[in-house]
Write a protein that holds these residues in place. Structure first.
Motif, mmCIF file in Angstrom:
data_model
loop_
_atom_site.group_PDB
_atom_site.id
_atom_site.type_symbol
_atom_site.label_atom_id
_atom_site.label_comp_id
_atom_site.label_asym_id
_atom_site.label_seq_id
_atom_site.Cartn_x
_atom_site.Cartn_y
_atom_site.Cartn_z
ATOM 1 N N SER A 2 0.826 -1.201 0.000
ATOM 2 C CA SER A 2 0.000 0.000 0.000
ATOM 3 C C SER A 2 0.866 1.259 0.000
ATOM 4 C CB SER A 2 -0.935 0.004 1.207
ATOM 5 O OG SER A 2 -0.255 0.467 2.352
ATOM 6 N N GLU A 3 0.284 2.343 -0.455
ATOM 7 C CA GLU A 3 1.009 3.606 -0.530
ATOM 8 C C GLU A 3 1.449 4.085 0.850
ATOM 9 O OE1 GLU A 3 -1.564 2.842 -2.409
ATOM 10 O OE2 GLU A 3 -0.911 3.266 -4.450
ATOM 11 N N ARG A 4 0.589 3.909 1.850
ATOM 12 C CA ARG A 4 0.942 4.352 3.213
ATOM 13 C C ARG A 4 2.184 3.607 3.712
ATOM 14 N NH1 ARG A 4 -1.097 7.183 7.432
ATOM 15 N NH2 ARG A 4 -0.603 6.461 9.506
ATOM 16 N N GLU A 44 -3.480 10.490 6.143
ATOM 17 C CA GLU A 44 -3.216 9.365 5.259
ATOM 18 C C GLU A 44 -2.470 9.852 4.027
ATOM 19 O OE1 GLU A 44 -3.969 6.057 5.333
ATOM 20 O OE2 GLU A 44 -4.761 6.168 7.348
ATOM 21 N N ILE A 46 -1.760 8.507 1.335
ATOM 22 C CA ILE A 46 -2.361 8.068 0.071
ATOM 23 C C ILE A 46 -3.401 9.084 -0.418
ATOM 24 C CG2 ILE A 46 -4.115 6.651 1.199
ATOM 25 C CD1 ILE A 46 -3.883 4.702 -1.118
#
Length: 128
Positions: A2-4, A44, A46
């Motif tokens: 995931s981007e996070r 966040e 993202i």
């Protein structure tokens, strides 16, 4: 991934260039090595394409006779992210821009444990 998680892993490796003992959220080591730093993100990453989020950092040291190691660790962060110019880096996944915001000492009530807090502001522009 995931981007996070990509952002957290990137920041952790970036901060370890200044303070080798740098951790997201908390230091989970059984044997603590001082000085160490923890950091959290407000928001966040993202969802912040073209916008920003804060990075809150706490540097800890447990020295009885001197605050030199704590000050060296804080200085290493301030040298990497000076207040007069933003830090910029292009990765395979994103462009990151990081600006220094502020820092201050935090009383701990301990004769040995010392704490200093710093805040940075980051922007992530995803390449994909």
């Amino acid at each position: 991934m995931s981007e996070r998680i990509k952002v957290i892993n990137y920041l952790e490796s970036l901060f370890r260039q200044a303070i080798p003992e740098s951790y997201y959220m908390k230091n989970r080591k059984k044997k603590v090595v001082y000085p160490y730093m923890t950091f959290t993100l407000s928001g966040e990453p993202i969802r912040f394409t073209g916008q920003g989020f804060y990075i809150d950092m706490d540097v800890f040291d447990d020295k009885k006779n001197s605050d030199v190691d704590l000050l060296k660790a804080v200085s290493a962060i301030l040298e990497k992210f000076p207040d007069h110019e933003p830090f910029n880096q292009l990765t395979d996944d994103f462009l990151v821009q990081i600006n220094y915001q502020n820092d201050s000492g935090i009383p701990t009530g301990s004769d040995t444990l010392q704490r200093h807090t710093l805040q940075l502001y980051a922007k992530i522009d995803w390449r994909k």
